[in-house]
Write an enzyme that holds these catalytic residues in place. Structure first.
Site, mmCIF file in Angstrom:
data_model
loop_
_atom_site.group_PDB
_atom_site.id
_atom_site.type_symbol
_atom_site.label_atom_id
_atom_site.label_comp_id
_atom_site.label_asym_id
_atom_site.label_seq_id
_atom_site.Cartn_x
_atom_site.Cartn_y
_atom_site.Cartn_z
ATOM 1 N N ASP A 105 0.823 -1.210 0.000
ATOM 2 C CA ASP A 105 0.000 0.000 0.000
ATOM 3 C C ASP A 105 0.857 1.260 0.000
ATOM 4 O O ASP A 105 1.421 1.641 1.024
ATOM 5 C CB ASP A 105 -0.912 -0.013 1.230
ATOM 6 C CG ASP A 105 -2.020 1.014 1.150
ATOM 7 O OD1 ASP A 105 -2.073 1.761 0.150
ATOM 8 O OD2 ASP A 105 -2.844 1.071 2.078
ATOM 9 N N ASP B 98 -1.615 5.279 -5.815
ATOM 10 C CA ASP B 98 -1.919 4.371 -4.706
ATOM 11 C C ASP B 98 -2.116 2.939 -5.176
ATOM 12 O O ASP B 98 -3.111 2.607 -5.810
ATOM 13 C CB ASP B 98 -3.177 4.867 -3.987
ATOM 14 C CG ASP B 98 -3.540 4.022 -2.787
ATOM 15 O OD1 ASP B 98 -2.689 3.242 -2.327
ATOM 16 O OD2 ASP B 98 -4.680 4.139 -2.305
#
Length: 509
Positions: A120, A302
């Site tokens: 992440d 992201d």
């Protein structure tokens, strides 16, 4: 705006200082009809209906020694396992088989407990499911606790992440994490309770590699690597694989760049001023050669986000350029045969987004698929969340020293329709106001009683031209920066992991 934070907490008394949130999205109806992708049918099989139109029907095929295979853990989460990387300090990135979540195996504690950790770039915090967790969700994942390590140090410091519909919480522990040739002693969250929202998630925790708020008291995993001078250079290179291509070369390289994974040169864009995310300026979106004049936008890069999520007005404009696209109940559908050429221009380069990446699975209407470009107002009016729909098409580099993001066209060796990048007529220097300090989670929700497959489910300032060259043939553009077992196969009747991202600074002091 509601808030959510996924954060690595310090070994001091921690208190919540903000509101936390979860953003569910109800998608339209689906059929269980599956459309084969254009590649070799024999290369890849799924045991349940796929979320993308390229998934197959058929029984599970296990090929242990060669080629992409549908490896299955004892806790029955499917995955497309990455090939062992050959580059040093590199970790293979696995795919859930639908291009919705990407995760790697990290060994935790003295006994090397194997945990699947979501990679992440949208969060800096790291946590795992704890072995003392009695929640149903924890029973379907690998967990970690005292019985798994002789070196674990459990603190009494509270830790938690709260969603609008549930939460994960516990305490801070300290122990070793081993990955990519590193062994690191680090604090991380250990979840003792978890909501049912985590039941179908493949991951056993989150490995946060986002930039840390400079005011935070606790170093992140990446900061510890840098502080101990374990990295060749303070960069991370990531390439995500596309399941439909049968590719298993997904990987994350710590401290270096794998030039075999991209073509052309890396073009860098500086993170927006005072930003604590990988948020960079974007030039425009081009569709079938026509500029949409979407100036002044910024994008948060992201890996924890499955889709391309943008303000509704921008989504409306994009879909107005796709013949027969329909907003319907609020979420766009489009013809499954859509081949509109979409390019996202960043740093003066146009990066192609393949139709396979933005066209989702078929709906109840034959020939109609869900769009994976989602209009949702979760950030500022000109902020986009740039997730895996785009990132599968590029090689991305996250430079912690220079606070910038580098992109180049992803190279898919021996596969069809490789992504491409095209220089724009001019370079644009976009300035963006610092993003709202919000932290959010967006997920696509599917009716749990349904057996139908779900789909792959700050105001800018005027632009001015300009670019700066750097060494080694690189260019820079942008604003000046300051497993436990389960008895049955888990069928994802609702989307398991659409978005995990964090924007702003820590909610704890």
């Amino acid at each position: 705006m509601q808030f959510l934070w996924l954060c690595l907490l310090s070994a001091v008394t921690l208190q919540f200082t903000g509101t936390l949130a979860f953003y569910p999205i109800k998608l339209p109806d689906f059929t269980k009809g599956i459309i084969s992708h254009h590649g070799s049918v024999g290369r890849r099989f799924f045991t349940f209906p796929g979320l993308y139109k390229h998934a197959h029907t058929g029984s599970t095929t296990l090929n242990i020694r060669r080629g992409p295979s549908n490896y299955r853990r004892d806790n029955n989460y499917p995955a497309q396992i990455a090939s062992p990387p050959t580059a040093p300090n590199t970790l293979g990135i696995n795919n859930d088989g639908y291009d919705f979540s990407y995760f790697s195996e990290v060994k935790v504690g003295s006994e090397g407990q194997k945990m699947w950790m979501l990679i992440d770039t949208g969060a800096s915090g790291t946590w795992v499911f704890g072995s003392d967790c009695t929640s149903k969700a924890c029973g379907r994942h690998n967990t970690f606790g005292k019985e798994d390590s002789k070196t674990i140090k459990v603190t009494d410091e509270k830790w938690g992440v709260t969603y609008g519909t549930g939460k994960v919480s516990g305490v801070i522990v300290n122990d070793t994490m081993s990955f990519a040739g590193f062994e690191l002693v680090t604090p991380f969250g250990s979840a003792s309770t978890a909501s049912d929202d985590f039941l179908n998630y493949p991951m056993d925790g989150i490995l946060g590699i986002g930039p840390q708020d400079p005011n935070a008291k606790t170093p992140t995993v990446v900061q510890l690597l840098m502080q101990q001078k374990l990295l060749k250079s303070n960069v991370i290179g990531i390439n995500l694989q596309r399941a439909s291509e049968g590719a298993t070369d997904g990987q994350i390289t710590f401290g270096d760049i794998d030039k075999s994974k991209f073509s052309g040169e890396l073009i860098y864009s500086n993170v927006v001023p005072n930003g604590y995310q990988w948020e960079i300026a974007m030039d425009d979106l081009i569709m079938d050669g026509k500029s949409l004049n979407l100036k002044g936008r910024t994008g948060i890069i992201d890996t924890g986000t499955s889709f391309l999520i943008l303000p509704p007005a921008d989504a409306d404009l994009i879909h107005s350029m796709i013949p027969q696209a329909d907003k319907g109940s609020g979420f766009y559908t489009l013809p499954c045969s859509t081949k509109v050429d979409i390019k996202l221009s960043i740093g003066g380069v146009e990066y192609t987004i393949q139709p396979d990446d933005y066209v989702g699975n078929e709906t109840a209407t034959k020939g109609t698929c869900n769009s994976l470009i989602v209009g949702r107002q979760i950030l500022g009016p000109k902020q986009w969340l740039v997730g895996d729909v785009f990132l599968k098409n590029v090689y991305s580099v996250f430079d912690f020293d220079k606070n910038r993001v580098g992109l180049a066209a992803r190279k898919y060796a021996g596969t069809k329709n490789p992504p491409s990048s095209t220089p724009s007529p001019g370079m644009f220097l976009l300035h963006a106001i610092h993003c709202q300090k919000t932290i959010s989670v967006l997920m696509l929700h599917i009716d749990p009683t349904s057996n139908k497959a779900p789909s792959g489910g700050s105001p800018g300032l005027p632009a001015e031209s300009g670019s700066d060259s750097t060494t080694n043939g690189e260019a820079t553009n942008g604003a000046t920066s300051s497993p436990n077992s389960s008895s049955s196969v888990l069928t994802p009747t609702w989307l398991t992991l659409a978005v995990f991202f964090a924007i702003g600074s820590s909610l704890w002091s």
